[in-house]
Design a protein around this motif. Structure first.
Motif, PDB file in Angstrom:
ATOM      1  N   VAL A  98     -20.421 -79.239 -60.885  1.00 56.36           N
ATOM      2  CA  VAL A  98     -20.896 -80.390 -60.113  1.00 56.36           C
ATOM      3  C   VAL A  98     -22.154 -80.992 -60.730  1.00 56.36           C
ATOM      4  CG1 VAL A  98     -19.917 -79.555 -57.948  1.00 56.36           C
ATOM      5  CG2 VAL A  98     -22.256 -78.916 -58.561  1.00 56.36           C
ATOM      6  N   PHE A  99     -22.787 -80.261 -61.667  1.00 62.04           N
ATOM      7  CA  PHE A  99     -24.032 -80.731 -62.279  1.00 62.04           C
ATOM      8  C   PHE A  99     -23.818 -81.412 -63.636  1.00 62.04           C
ATOM      9  CE2 PHE A  99     -24.970 -76.745 -59.939  1.00 62.04           C
ATOM     10  CZ  PHE A  99     -25.760 -77.270 -58.925  1.00 62.04           C
ATOM     11  N   SER A 100     -22.597 -81.434 -64.116  1.00 63.76           N
ATOM     12  CA  SER A 100     -22.352 -81.851 -65.494  1.00 63.76           C
ATOM     13  C   SER A 100     -22.625 -83.323 -65.752  1.00 63.76           C
ATOM     14  CB  SER A 100     -20.907 -81.515 -65.899  1.00 63.76           C
ATOM     15  OG  SER A 100     -20.736 -80.111 -65.982  1.00 63.76           O
ATOM     16  N   GLU A 101     -22.634 -84.138 -64.706  1.00 66.43           N
ATOM     17  CA  GLU A 101     -22.889 -85.567 -64.885  1.00 66.43           C
ATOM     18  C   GLU A 101     -24.364 -85.867 -64.645  1.00 66.43           C
ATOM     19  OE1 GLU A 101     -20.790 -87.813 -65.992  1.00 66.43           O
ATOM     20  OE2 GLU A 101     -19.138 -86.371 -66.126  1.00 66.43           O
ATOM     21  N   GLY A 102     -25.219 -85.540 -65.620  1.00 69.23           N
ATOM     22  CA  GLY A 102     -26.613 -85.962 -65.559  1.00 69.23           C
ATOM     23  C   GLY A 102     -27.575 -85.023 -64.868  1.00 69.23           C
ATOM     24  N   ASN A 103     -27.161 -83.817 -64.549  1.00 68.12           N
ATOM     25  CA  ASN A 103     -28.055 -82.858 -63.887  1.00 68.12           C
ATOM     26  C   ASN A 103     -27.958 -81.504 -64.598  1.00 68.12           C
ATOM     27  OD1 ASN A 103     -29.057 -84.298 -61.243  1.00 68.12           O
ATOM     28  ND2 ASN A 103     -26.879 -84.739 -61.418  1.00 68.12           N
ATOM     29  N   ASP A 104     -28.387 -81.488 -65.846  1.00 70.02           N
ATOM     30  CA  ASP A 104     -28.185 -80.305 -66.680  1.00 70.02           C
ATOM     31  C   ASP A 104     -29.013 -79.110 -66.208  1.00 70.02           C
ATOM     32  OD1 ASP A 104     -26.891 -79.181 -69.081  1.00 70.02           O
ATOM     33  OD2 ASP A 104     -28.959 -78.945 -69.790  1.00 70.02           O
ATOM     34  N   GLU A 105     -30.092 -79.357 -65.432  1.00 71.39           N
ATOM     35  CA  GLU A 105     -30.854 -78.214 -64.913  1.00 71.39           C
ATOM     36  C   GLU A 105     -29.956 -77.282 -64.096  1.00 71.39           C
ATOM     37  OE1 GLU A 105     -33.655 -81.797 -63.890  1.00 71.39           O
ATOM     38  OE2 GLU A 105     -31.496 -81.466 -64.193  1.00 71.39           O
ATOM     39  N   GLY A 106     -28.991 -77.877 -63.392  1.00 73.24           N
ATOM     40  CA  GLY A 106     -28.063 -77.068 -62.616  1.00 73.24           C
ATOM     41  C   GLY A 106     -27.200 -76.184 -63.492  1.00 73.24           C
ATOM     42  N   ASN A 107     -26.728 -76.732 -64.611  1.00 74.66           N
ATOM     43  CA  ASN A 107     -25.941 -75.925 -65.538  1.00 74.66           C
ATOM     44  C   ASN A 107     -26.780 -74.822 -66.171  1.00 74.66           C
ATOM     45  OD1 ASN A 107     -23.486 -77.239 -65.205  1.00 74.66           O
ATOM     46  ND2 ASN A 107     -23.953 -78.782 -66.743  1.00 74.66           N
ATOM     47  N   GLN A 108     -28.049 -75.130 -66.475  1.00 71.97           N
ATOM     48  CA  GLN A 108     -28.941 -74.101 -67.015  1.00 71.97           C
ATOM     49  C   GLN A 108     -29.164 -72.985 -65.989  1.00 71.97           C
ATOM     50  OE1 GLN A 108     -29.855 -73.961 -70.211  1.00 71.97           O
ATOM     51  NE2 GLN A 108     -28.662 -75.828 -70.484  1.00 71.97           N
ATOM     52  N   ALA A 109     -29.236 -73.350 -64.711  1.00 69.98           N
ATOM     53  CA  ALA A 109     -29.385 -72.339 -63.662  1.00 69.98           C
ATOM     54  C   ALA A 109     -28.148 -71.451 -63.585  1.00 69.98           C
ATOM     55  CB  ALA A 109     -29.636 -73.014 -62.312  1.00 69.98           C
ATOM     56  N   ILE A 110     -26.969 -72.036 -63.765  1.00 69.40           N
ATOM     57  CA  ILE A 110     -25.734 -71.243 -63.786  1.00 69.40           C
ATOM     58  C   ILE A 110     -25.776 -70.249 -64.940  1.00 69.40           C
ATOM     59  CG2 ILE A 110     -23.243 -71.363 -64.216  1.00 69.40           C
ATOM     60  CD1 ILE A 110     -23.212 -74.026 -62.717  1.00 69.40           C
ATOM     61  N   ILE A 111     -26.225 -70.704 -66.106  1.00 66.07           N
ATOM     62  CA  ILE A 111     -26.306 -69.820 -67.279  1.00 66.07           C
ATOM     63  C   ILE A 111     -27.275 -68.674 -67.020  1.00 66.07           C
ATOM     64  CG2 ILE A 111     -27.063 -69.690 -69.685  1.00 66.07           C
ATOM     65  CD1 ILE A 111     -26.030 -72.593 -69.983  1.00 66.07           C
ATOM     66  N   GLU A 112     -28.470 -69.003 -66.493  1.00 57.68           N
ATOM     67  CA  GLU A 112     -29.461 -67.949 -66.219  1.00 57.68           C
ATOM     68  C   GLU A 112     -28.917 -66.931 -65.217  1.00 57.68           C
ATOM     69  OE1 GLU A 112     -31.927 -67.640 -68.009  1.00 57.68           O
ATOM     70  OE2 GLU A 112     -32.635 -69.586 -68.684  1.00 57.68           O
ATOM     71  N   GLU A 113     -28.230 -67.417 -64.208  1.00 61.45           N
ATOM     72  CA  GLU A 113     -27.666 -66.514 -63.203  1.00 61.45           C
ATOM     73  C   GLU A 113     -26.592 -65.611 -63.822  1.00 61.45           C
ATOM     74  OE1 GLU A 113     -27.215 -65.128 -59.103  1.00 61.45           O
ATOM     75  OE2 GLU A 113     -28.795 -66.038 -60.314  1.00 61.45           O
ATOM     76  N   MET A 114     -25.764 -66.159 -64.675  1.00 58.96           N
ATOM     77  CA  MET A 114     -24.715 -65.369 -65.316  1.00 58.96           C
ATOM     78  C   MET A 114     -25.298 -64.346 -66.289  1.00 58.96           C
ATOM     79  SD  MET A 114     -21.790 -68.275 -66.006  1.00 58.96           S
ATOM     80  CE  MET A 114     -20.683 -67.117 -66.826  1.00 58.96           C
ATOM     81  N   VAL A 115     -26.362 -64.703 -67.003  1.00 62.40           N
ATOM     82  CA  VAL A 115     -27.029 -63.725 -67.863  1.00 62.40           C
ATOM     83  C   VAL A 115     -27.562 -62.581 -67.007  1.00 62.40           C
ATOM     84  CG1 VAL A 115     -28.980 -63.338 -69.410  1.00 62.40           C
ATOM     85  CG2 VAL A 115     -27.584 -65.391 -69.670  1.00 62.40           C
ATOM     86  N   GLY A 116     -28.026 -62.925 -65.795  1.00 58.50           N
ATOM     87  CA  GLY A 116     -28.444 -61.883 -64.867  1.00 58.50           C
ATOM     88  C   GLY A 116     -27.310 -60.940 -64.501  1.00 58.50           C
ATOM     89  N   TYR A 117     -26.111 -61.468 -64.352  1.00 51.12           N
ATOM     90  CA  TYR A 117     -24.951 -60.616 -64.086  1.00 51.12           C
ATOM     91  C   TYR A 117     -24.714 -59.664 -65.263  1.00 51.12           C
ATOM     92  CZ  TYR A 117     -23.778 -64.144 -60.503  1.00 51.12           C
ATOM     93  OH  TYR A 117     -23.797 -65.006 -59.443  1.00 51.12           O
ATOM     94  N   ALA A 118     -24.947 -60.176 -66.477  1.00 50.62           N
ATOM     95  CA  ALA A 118     -24.780 -59.334 -67.667  1.00 50.62           C
ATOM     96  C   ALA A 118     -25.793 -58.196 -67.676  1.00 50.62           C
ATOM     97  CB  ALA A 118     -24.920 -60.179 -68.934  1.00 50.62           C
ATOM     98  N   TYR A 119     -27.047 -58.521 -67.331  1.00 52.96           N
ATOM     99  CA  TYR A 119     -28.069 -57.476 -67.248  1.00 52.96           C
ATOM    100  C   TYR A 119     -27.712 -56.441 -66.181  1.00 52.96           C
ATOM    101  CZ  TYR A 119     -31.494 -59.797 -70.285  1.00 52.96           C
ATOM    102  OH  TYR A 119     -32.151 -60.328 -71.359  1.00 52.96           O
ATOM    103  N   LYS A 120     -27.225 -56.923 -65.059  1.00 50.27           N
ATOM    104  CA  LYS A 120     -26.852 -56.001 -63.973  1.00 50.27           C
ATOM    105  C   LYS A 120     -25.723 -55.085 -64.420  1.00 50.27           C
ATOM    106  CE  LYS A 120     -25.656 -55.990 -59.054  1.00 50.27           C
ATOM    107  NZ  LYS A 120     -25.361 -56.863 -57.865  1.00 50.27           N
ATOM    108  N   ARG A 121     -24.786 -55.625 -65.195  1.00 52.84           N
ATOM    109  CA  ARG A 121     -23.671 -54.809 -65.700  1.00 52.84           C
ATOM    110  C   ARG A 121     -24.188 -53.712 -66.623  1.00 52.84           C
ATOM    111  NH1 ARG A 121     -18.160 -55.096 -66.373  1.00 52.84           N
ATOM    112  NH2 ARG A 121     -17.325 -54.294 -68.327  1.00 52.84           N
ATOM    113  N   ASP A 122     -25.274 -53.992 -67.337  1.00 51.11           N
ATOM    114  CA  ASP A 122     -25.871 -52.998 -68.240  1.00 51.11           C
ATOM    115  C   ASP A 122     -26.849 -52.064 -67.531  1.00 51.11           C
ATOM    116  OD1 ASP A 122     -24.493 -53.798 -70.450  1.00 51.11           O
ATOM    117  OD2 ASP A 122     -26.067 -55.122 -71.224  1.00 51.11           O
ATOM    118  N   GLY A 123     -26.985 -52.218 -66.228  1.00 51.85           N
ATOM    119  CA  GLY A 123     -27.894 -51.359 -65.470  1.00 51.85           C
ATOM    120  C   GLY A 123     -29.347 -51.783 -65.526  1.00 51.85           C
TER     121      GLY A 123
END
Length: 235
Positions: free
Chosen positions: A150-175
């Motif tokens: 929903v952020f792809s049309e001119g609101n890239d901060e939202g996409n960056q937030a999705i990326i940061e959140e997903m990287v957090g999931y990766a960290y959580k998977r690694d303990g």
């Protein structure tokens, strides 16, 4: 950015790959779906505002005033028209009281509860129902790497937030629990900054001059607001 771009960026930042067996495409798709749902629902974003239309017609049954606008969040429908005439939204209890005390009343009222919209069936209107509210974003399709957020049309901060959140999931998977918490805070800060920018822009909107604004003169003797609104030459 589309889903393929986002997933690639997450893998780069976390130093992982799908070929190592550390994570599967199905899991990555689940991550982006979770992160997108959280970010899209974090605020009442303008980019999730939608309009839905249907034909207004009342029946004779006990639930003839009920409408279900599928795909829209509960309590999010803030504005409604029928045949270009606006309806006034009441809280659900007040709506029930009105219908109980004035079963033949024709006030243009509507309300909602648990995702169901109720419209006074006695109103003197007909035509198309048009409602505005917040829609629920679609799920991500694992076979469609071109799907946008929903952020792809001119609101890239939202996409960056999705990326940061997903990287957090990766960290959580690694303990790495603290690193995961830090990533969540980074994502939250990005969304808060975007929301502040949006509010700053919306604060510049003009109010229709005949509407009178939200302020009413307070009558000290009668102890309540009176009908004539503030104006710059009132006093």
């Amino acid at each position: 950015m589309n889903s393929s771009n986002i997933i690639t960026e997450v893998l780069v930042r976390s130093g992982k790959s799908t070929t190592s067996g550390w994570v599967t495409d199905t899991q990555l798709n689940n991550w982006i779906d979770q992160a997108h749902r959280w970010t899209a629902g974090y605020k009442k974003w303008p980019m999730t505002e939608g309009r839905i239309q249907t034909t207004f017609a009342t029946g004779t049954g006990p639930n003839s005033d009920e409408w279900d606008f599928e795909g829209y969040k509960a309590d999010s429908l803030r504005l409604m028209q029928i045949g270009w005439k606006r309806l006034e939204k009441l809280n659900y209890e007040d709506y029930l009281i009105y219908r109980e005390e004035k079963p033949d009343g024709d006030k243009r009222y509507f309300s909602d509860i648990d995702g169901v919209v109720v419209i006074n069936p006695r109103i003197d209107l007909s035509g198309t129902v048009t409602a505005w509210g917040q829609y629920m974003p679609a799920n991500f399709d694992s076979n469609d790497g071109t799907q946008e957020t929903v952020f792809s049309e001119g609101n890239d901060e939202g996409n960056q937030a999705i990326i940061e959140e997903m990287v957090g999931y990766a960290y959580k998977r690694d303990g790495k629990k603290q690193e995961a918490v830090n990533q969540h805070l980074l994502a939250k800060n990005l969304l808060d900054e975007m929301w502040q920018r949006i509010q700053d822009e919306q604060s510049r909107y003009q109010t229709q001059e005949e509407r009178g604004g939200m302020w009413r003169r307070f009558d000290i003797l009668r102890g309540r607001g009176v009908g004539d609104e503030f104006s710059e030459n009132q006093f």
